[in-house]
Motif scaffolding. Structure first.
Motif, PDB file in Angstrom:
ATOM      1  N   LEU A   1       0.833  -1.203   0.000  1.00 53.00           N
ATOM      2  CA  LEU A   1       0.000   0.000   0.000  1.00 53.00           C
ATOM      3  C   LEU A   1       0.868   1.253   0.000  1.00 53.00           C
ATOM      4  N   ALA A   2       1.921   1.231   0.818  1.00 54.54           N
ATOM      5  CA  ALA A   2       2.822   2.381   0.864  1.00 54.54           C
ATOM      6  C   ALA A   2       3.556   2.561  -0.466  1.00 54.54           C
ATOM      7  N   LYS A   3       3.998   1.482  -1.051  1.00 55.55           N
ATOM      8  CA  LYS A   3       4.689   1.554  -2.346  1.00 55.55           C
ATOM      9  C   LYS A   3       3.793   2.165  -3.410  1.00 55.55           C
ATOM     10  N   ASP A   4       2.478   1.877  -3.322  1.00 56.01           N
ATOM     11  CA  ASP A   4       1.537   2.404  -4.304  1.00 56.01           C
ATOM     12  C   ASP A   4       1.023   3.802  -3.943  1.00 56.01           C
ATOM     13  N   GLY A   5       1.614   4.409  -2.908  1.00 57.97           N
ATOM     14  CA  GLY A   5       1.340   5.804  -2.639  1.00 57.97           C
ATOM     15  C   GLY A   5       0.490   6.122  -1.429  1.00 57.97           C
ATOM     16  N   ALA A   6      -0.040   5.117  -0.742  1.00 57.75           N
ATOM     17  CA  ALA A   6      -0.917   5.383   0.406  1.00 57.75           C
ATOM     18  C   ALA A   6      -0.113   5.768   1.645  1.00 57.75           C
ATOM     19  N   ASN A   7      -0.719   6.598   2.497  1.00 55.27           N
ATOM     20  CA  ASN A   7      -0.222   6.803   3.848  1.00 55.27           C
ATOM     21  C   ASN A   7      -0.847   5.719   4.720  1.00 55.27           C
ATOM     22  N   VAL A   8      -0.028   5.021   5.501  1.00 57.69           N
ATOM     23  CA  VAL A   8      -0.511   3.823   6.187  1.00 57.69           C
ATOM     24  C   VAL A   8      -0.316   3.903   7.693  1.00 57.69           C
ATOM     25  N   VAL A   9      -1.392   3.638   8.413  1.00 60.78           N
ATOM     26  CA  VAL A   9      -1.342   3.400   9.848  1.00 60.78           C
ATOM     27  C   VAL A   9      -1.578   1.908  10.054  1.00 60.78           C
ATOM     28  N   PHE A  10      -0.719   1.270  10.829  1.00 61.06           N
ATOM     29  CA  PHE A  10      -0.926  -0.156  11.089  1.00 61.06           C
ATOM     30  C   PHE A  10      -0.768  -0.452  12.572  1.00 61.06           C
ATOM     31  N   THR A  11      -1.430  -1.514  13.000  1.00 57.28           N
ATOM     32  CA  THR A  11      -1.366  -1.900  14.404  1.00 57.28           C
ATOM     33  C   THR A  11      -0.392  -3.042  14.610  1.00 57.28           C
TER      34      THR A  11
ATOM     35  N   LYS B   1       4.884   7.301   3.968  1.00 56.08           N
ATOM     36  CA  LYS B   1       4.574   7.576   5.367  1.00 56.08           C
ATOM     37  C   LYS B   1       3.900   6.375   6.010  1.00 56.08           C
ATOM     38  N   ALA B   2       4.340   6.033   7.203  1.00 60.26           N
ATOM     39  CA  ALA B   2       3.718   4.936   7.951  1.00 60.26           C
ATOM     40  C   ALA B   2       3.790   5.244   9.439  1.00 60.26           C
ATOM     41  N   ILE B   3       2.774   4.829  10.155  1.00 56.74           N
ATOM     42  CA  ILE B   3       2.706   5.012  11.601  1.00 56.74           C
ATOM     43  C   ILE B   3       2.276   3.691  12.220  1.00 56.74           C
ATOM     44  N   ALA B   4       3.006   3.253  13.241  1.00 60.37           N
ATOM     45  CA  ALA B   4       2.656   2.031  13.961  1.00 60.37           C
ATOM     46  C   ALA B   4       1.993   2.391  15.278  1.00 60.37           C
ATOM     47  N   ILE B   5       0.870   1.746  15.570  1.00 59.16           N
ATOM     48  CA  ILE B   5       0.129   1.997  16.806  1.00 59.16           C
ATOM     49  C   ILE B   5      -0.122   0.680  17.518  1.00 59.16           C
ATOM     50  N   LYS B   6       0.292   0.626  18.773  1.00 62.62           N
ATOM     51  CA  LYS B   6       0.016  -0.573  19.575  1.00 62.62           C
ATOM     52  C   LYS B   6      -1.457  -0.597  19.916  1.00 62.62           C
ATOM     53  N   ALA B   7      -2.137  -1.696  19.597  1.00 64.85           N
ATOM     54  CA  ALA B   7      -3.574  -1.778  19.854  1.00 64.85           C
ATOM     55  C   ALA B   7      -3.988  -3.225  20.022  1.00 64.85           C
TER      56      ALA B   7
ATOM     57  N   GLN C   1      -6.731   8.429  15.825  1.00 61.66           N
ATOM     58  CA  GLN C   1      -5.336   8.801  15.579  1.00 61.66           C
ATOM     59  C   GLN C   1      -5.024   8.829  14.090  1.00 61.66           C
ATOM     60  N   ALA C   2      -5.554   7.847  13.354  1.00 61.96           N
ATOM     61  CA  ALA C   2      -5.321   7.809  11.908  1.00 61.96           C
ATOM     62  C   ALA C   2      -5.922   9.036  11.239  1.00 61.96           C
ATOM     63  N   ALA C   3      -7.134   9.402  11.633  1.00 61.52           N
ATOM     64  CA  ALA C   3      -7.796  10.568  11.047  1.00 61.52           C
ATOM     65  C   ALA C   3      -7.073  11.858  11.423  1.00 61.52           C
ATOM     66  N   ASN C   4      -6.573  11.924  12.645  1.00 59.24           N
ATOM     67  CA  ASN C   4      -5.829  13.109  13.065  1.00 59.24           C
ATOM     68  C   ASN C   4      -4.541  13.268  12.272  1.00 59.24           C
ATOM     69  N   GLN C   5      -3.920  12.148  11.945  1.00 59.65           N
ATOM     70  CA  GLN C   5      -2.661  12.187  11.200  1.00 59.65           C
ATOM     71  C   GLN C   5      -2.877  12.547   9.737  1.00 59.65           C
ATOM     72  N   PHE C   6      -3.878  11.949   9.115  1.00 59.75           N
ATOM     73  CA  PHE C   6      -4.026  12.070   7.668  1.00 59.75           C
ATOM     74  C   PHE C   6      -5.317  12.749   7.223  1.00 59.75           C
ATOM     75  N   GLY C   7      -6.181  13.107   8.193  1.00 55.84           N
ATOM     76  CA  GLY C   7      -7.356  13.903   7.872  1.00 55.84           C
ATOM     77  C   GLY C   7      -8.542  13.138   7.334  1.00 55.84           C
ATOM     78  N   LYS C   8      -8.377  11.850   7.046  1.00 53.03           N
ATOM     79  CA  LYS C   8      -9.463  11.070   6.457  1.00 53.03           C
ATOM     80  C   LYS C   8      -9.090   9.598   6.514  1.00 53.03           C
ATOM     81  N   LEU C   9     -10.000   8.755   6.043  1.00 56.27           N
ATOM     82  CA  LEU C   9      -9.736   7.328   5.906  1.00 56.27           C
ATOM     83  C   LEU C   9     -10.343   6.863   4.594  1.00 56.27           C
TER      84      LEU C   9
END
Length: 248
Positions: A27-37, A58-64, A78-86
């Motif tokens: 997903l990141a390679k294809d241009g997406a900003n990614v949040v993953f748990t 861009k990628a963000i890891a969140i413990k969940a 948190q994902a919406a705060n970082q990137f403004g949408k989903l």
């Protein structure tokens, strides 16, 4: 070079290793900003974030804990705060076990259903407020739901329930143009599978039942995930696709 997921924001559950990590990378390679748990392996999560950011994405890891609704709600906020949408949700987090019915306990069934069934259901519920009209949800199931091997009563029934979630939500969310599809992987070579006993001898047994003659890799699942997440699949919803080398 055009990236088909440019400017899209994605959340991937269970993304630090195995199939999930393969999906995050693609997903990141294809241009997406990614949040993953991740659940416990912070080192693997941090390593993956560094790998992706080094490549310019861009990628963000969140413990969940995906079985806790409060963790899911916090994740999407948190994902919406970082990137403004989903735009994309991949419900990948899952657990498995293979036991004969005589050894199956209620505690083990509850563990499988909490992660494999209830978590994706409530992840969608928590995510919906952050989706604009339009978007893609991809659930990761398993061919075990239909191949139904012996000693898989708890695992197979949990993954069969995911089939139902996908079919229902594809209709329920269609008015909002949110597409819901599912990938059911076959035998995939991952760290988790190897820890669970996938050695060279067992792999030969599995490959003997795969028409294309090899084990799958996380990339095999990730490539289809990226397609289903993209606008190229804008008229595809409610599909459950086996990616198993032809094994059934």
């Amino acid at each position: 070079m055009s990236k088909k997921l440019a400017n899209k924001a994605a959340v991937v559950t269970g993304g630090s290793q195995g199939i999930g990590a393969g999906i995050v990378r693609k997903l990141a390679k294809d241009g997406a900003n990614v949040v993953f748990t991740y659940n416990s392996n912070k080192d693997a999560a941090d390593k993956l974030v560094n790998e992706i950011e080094t490549s310019g994405s861009k990628a963000i890891a969140i413990k969940a804990d995906v079985t806790k609704t409060e963790d899911l709600e916090s994740l999407f906020e948190q994902a919406a705060n970082q990137f403004g949408k989903l735009d994309i949700l991949v419900n990948n987090a899952g657990v498995f076990t293979f036991q004969p019915i005589e050894a199956t306990t209620l505690e083990e069934v509850n563990r499988l259903f909490s992660t494999n069934v209830f978590a994706p259901m409530f992840a969608v519920k928590s995510a919906l407020g952050h989706f604009n009209d339009g978007g893609s949800i991809i659930n990761i199931g398993s061919i075990v739901a239909t191949s139904a091997p012996a000693t898989a009563v708890a695992y197979a029934s949990s993954k069969a329930a995911v089939d139902g979630i996908t079919k229902v939500l594809s209709k329920e969310l269609a008015p909002r143009k949110i597409r819901v599809n599912q990938i059911n992987p076959g035998s995939i070579r991952t760290e988790g599978a190897q820890k669970a006993g996938l050695n060279e001898e067992f792999e030969k047994v599995l490959v003997a039942g795969i028409p294309l003659g090899r084990m799958g890799f996380p990339e095999d699942i990730a490539n289809l995930t990226a397609f289903l997440a993209s606008d190229e699949a804008q008229w595809t919803t409610g599909e459950i696709i086996m990616v198993s080398g032809g094994a059934r």
